[in-house]
Design an enzyme around this catalytic site. Structure first.
Site, short mmCIF file in Angstrom:
data_model
loop_
_atom_site.label_atom_id
_atom_site.label_comp_id
_atom_site.label_asym_id
_atom_site.label_seq_id
_atom_site.Cartn_x
_atom_site.Cartn_y
_atom_site.Cartn_z
N ASP A 170 21.34 20.25 -11.94
CA ASP A 170 21.00 19.12 -10.89
C ASP A 170 21.25 17.60 -10.87
OD1 ASP A 170 21.33 18.17 -8.22
OD2 ASP A 170 20.03 20.70 -7.40
N ASP A 220 26.26 20.07 0.64
CA ASP A 220 24.35 20.58 0.53
C ASP A 220 24.96 20.61 2.09
OD1 ASP A 220 23.02 20.28 -1.97
OD2 ASP A 220 21.54 18.65 -1.30
#
Length: 721
Positions: A452, A521
């Site tokens: 990430d 997301d």
């Protein structure tokens, strides 16, 4: 097809794409053609300088393949620099050419700088694409400072008006498809965030603007390209005063300088481009085949069904809680269990721990091995989340190496998400990260890494760098590639997922080093369908991680959430400990169904039939390469008054073969024996003639209608008989 070299002229043909260059009598390299293939070599335009008009110079309208701004040309440049000798700009002349198989190398020289510029073209015939790269070597004695080096400049056919298609967005709203007509002047799209960013992808698709001449999903001319790069980028769509349309794409020259001492070389990233008359669908299928079969680190990768624990536990991670989730996931048929943030030392919230990549002893007193062994014993593979490029000030790493942080001396160090960025342009930082993650992967049986990157750059300084600090924009990305590449080399069986706060760093550069990417997301079905449509303009479904989560779960049925995610690389991210027995059983059935259609989703040809941007209803399908079967996904999302669902005309099937619908009671077909009204609730469920089969051409012309209500969806399998 291939490369033809004749009389100081070079023609590259790949699929439906043709690209031609030639030299004028003074050695200026001129781009003569980019567009459809023509019947004969002799049909392509000659390499001529542009005409002189009024006060303009001849170079003003000369289509230099590497635009230098020479002799008064005032349009955008492809390359620029200054040297310690005081000389500015470039004047490039031909020196040599070489053709080796599918590769053409053209060498140009600037006598003033003593610089050698090499243009390398490769024909990727199987995909209808051509790649282009540019390198500059300082063969002079004075230091040379590059201030711009675009990977590609493309001159579109004259006398047409054009529209630029690109991908825009922001966090939670990535891959938004945009269209803008070329204006007199310059349309500028870019990233200045050290990543390709949530705000866009370095990609263009240009269509003609005149009525009836634009591109649709399966028809129309498109000139398209994308950059193989994961950092700052700039796209310029230029309409000149004399009516020419030009596209430039490359590393962003914002705050950019790259120093070349005598003998040193800099290579700009590859740019892949092509042309099609088959619209956006043909373009996308070309990109998909290229990524899956040529560009990806693992050819024709089949993504596992993933469960990720983030939304279930956040930072409250321990062996007992993760084991309970793993039990539920295994019973559901999940193939990969991934523990997300919160597993490492001091990580009880987002204000501490980043940088200290060892299991927290209070959560995992025996390390990660017992959890990994338990997951493996349940027939799943095991993965973990990491964020290597970041560090919290409250961490052992920060306290030991504060100098490793990207910062401006004398300025406050801005925190984003309570974290700073490590300068992975530094070789010592790269070595540290390679070592620490090599030890993690060597000490525990880890099968999957989710990498990430959750903030953008601030204060992009490098005080200890012995050259211009503005090199950081390039050296950071090169460092990223080195770290990731070395870890892949040492641990070839590990699967890697690319994430950057969602889809903040999805590009061809990342496609070359990761198996899959987290697109956003945002997992709400209406938003996700738009995001997935934009994502698949370039990138194949096999790379598109798509989770079923609990976000607004009361508003969207579980079936719908699964059907949206099953159109990509299926994952689950809900809190399984709170799912009912019925929900877990429904999920188990969907996972099993996905495994049955997964070969089509990840390796088939994508046809977008009805865009989610068009209204309440959308549909897409994947067709096997041999056209033996297909799978149709259909969604009706927006609550509305009763409406007649639109006809879906199937695409990509063999026109002369017969196909039958299987495993669906939701189909209404406008053929013999079908319900003439087409309204839900009155169907005879007929699917064609007496044996239920129709030709591929009939399915494309007559189509089918689906019995879907609001917030409803279905998956339909189609097989050749």
């Amino acid at each position: 097809m291939g490369i033809v070299a004749r009389d100081r002229y070079w023609l590259l043909e790949s699929g439906s794409t043709a690209f031609a260059l030639g030299l004028d009598d003074t050695g200026v390299l001129i781009q003569t053609w980019y567009g459809p293939r023509l019947p004969r070599f002799e049909d392509y335009p000659a390499a001529l300088r542009g005409p002189i008009f009024a006060m303009e110079y001849t170079m003003q309208q000369t289509h230099q393949d590497l635009a230098t701004g020479e002799a008064g040309a005032s349009d955008e440049r492809s390359i620029d620099a200054f040297s310690d000798s005081g000389l500015r700009g470039f004047v490039l002349r031909f020196e040599a050419a070489a053709v080796e198989g599918d590769t053409l190398r053209l060498t140009l020289r600037d006598e003033g700088h003593g610089a050698i510029v090499v243009l390398t073209y490769r024909v990727l015939e199987a995909f209808g694409l051509i790649s282009r790269s540019v390198s500059v070597r300082n063969a002079g004695s004075a230091a040379l400072h590059l201030t711009r080096l675009f990977s590609g400049t493309f001159y579109l056919p004259q006398s047409y008006e054009f529209t630029l298609n690109h991908l825009d967005g922001r966090w939670g709203d990535e891959f938004r498809m945009q269209r803008e007509p070329f204006i007199h002047g310059v349309i500028q799209r870019e990233s200045r965030r050290m990543t390709t960013s949530h705000g866009g992808v370095p990609y263009f698709a240009v269509e003609r603007s005149a009525p009836g001449l634009g591109a649709g999903e399966e028809n129309g001319a498109l000139w398209f390209g994308s950059l193989d790069w994961s950092g700052n980028w700039k796209l310029l769509a230029e309409r000149t005063r004399d009516g020419r349309s030009i596209v430039h794409l490359g590393i962003n020259d914002h705050d950019f300088v790259y120093d070349l001492k005598a003998g040193e070389e800099f290579a700009a990233p590859d740019l892949f481009f092509g042309y099609t008359e088959g619209g956006f669908g043909a373009m996308s299928r070309s990109w998909h085949d290229f990524v899956r079969e040529r560009h990806a680190p693992r050819r024709n990768f089949v993504p596992p069904v993933v469960y990720n624990s983030w939304y279930a536990t956040l930072f409250d991670v321990n062996v007992e809680g993760q084991s309970a989730l793993a039990d539920k996931a295994a019973a559901m048929g999940v193939e990969m269990f991934v523990i997300d943030d919160g597993w490492f030392k001091g990580r009880f919230h987002d204000r501490a721990g980043l940088g200290d990549w060892s299991p927290d002893p209070s959560k995992f007193p025996q390390g990660l091995k017992p959890l990994a062994d338990m997951v493996h014993a349940r027939g799943m593979k095991f993965g973990v989340w990491i964020e290597p490029e970041m560090v919290n000030p409250d961490s052992d790493l920060y306290r030991a190496h504060e100098d490793w942080i990207i910062h401006f001396p004398g300025r406050e160090r801005t925190l984003g998400r309570n974290q700073s960025m490590l300068n992975i342009g530094r070789a010592d930082v790269q070595d540290h990260l390679i070592d620490i993650f090599d030890r993690l992967l060597s000490g525990t049986a880890i099968d999957f890494i989710k990498w990430d990157m959750n903030r953008n750059i601030s204060e992009p300084g490098w005080p200890s760098h012995d050259r211009d600090q503005r090199e950081i924009w390039v050296r950071y990305v090169e460092g990223l590639y080195r770290i990731w590449g070395e870890l892949r080399r040492r641990h070839p069986n590990v699967i890697w997922e690319n994430c950057s706060g969602g889809g903040g760093r999805v590009d061809l550069g990342m496609m070359a080093i990761t198996e899959q990417s987290w697109a956003s997301d945002n997992t709400l079905p209406p938003a996700r369908l738009d995001i997935q449509e934009g994502y698949t303009q370039l990138f194949p479904a096999a790379t598109m991680a798509a989770w079923v989560t609990d976000e607004h779960k009361d508003a969207f049925p579980l079936d719908l959430r699964f059907h949206v995610s099953m159109a990509g690389a299926l994952g689950v991210g809900g809190n399984l400990l709170e799912w009912t027995a019925d929900e877990l059983e429904t999920a188990r059935q969907h996972v099993a169904a996905y495994k049955g259609i997964r070969p089509l989703v990840v390796a088939g040809d994508l046809y977008r039939l009805v865009s989610p941007r068009s209204g309440a209803f959308s549909a897409l399908m994947y067709v096997a390469k041999d056209k033996s079967e297909a799978v149709l996904f259909a969604y009706r999302l927006l609550p509305s008054r009763p409406l007649r669902n639109p006809l879906i005309r199937l695409a990509g099937l063999d026109e002369n073969a017969l196909y039958r619908i299987v495993d669906s009671g939701r189909v209404l077909v406008g053929a013999q024996g079908s319900n003439p009204s087409g309204y839900p609730g009155t169907s005879t469920r007929s699917t064609g003639g007496s044996d239920g089969a129709l030709s591929g051409k009939a399915w494309a012309q007559i189509g089918l209608r689906l019995d879907l209500g609001d917030l409803d969806s279905t998956i339909v399998r189609i097989k050749r008989v």
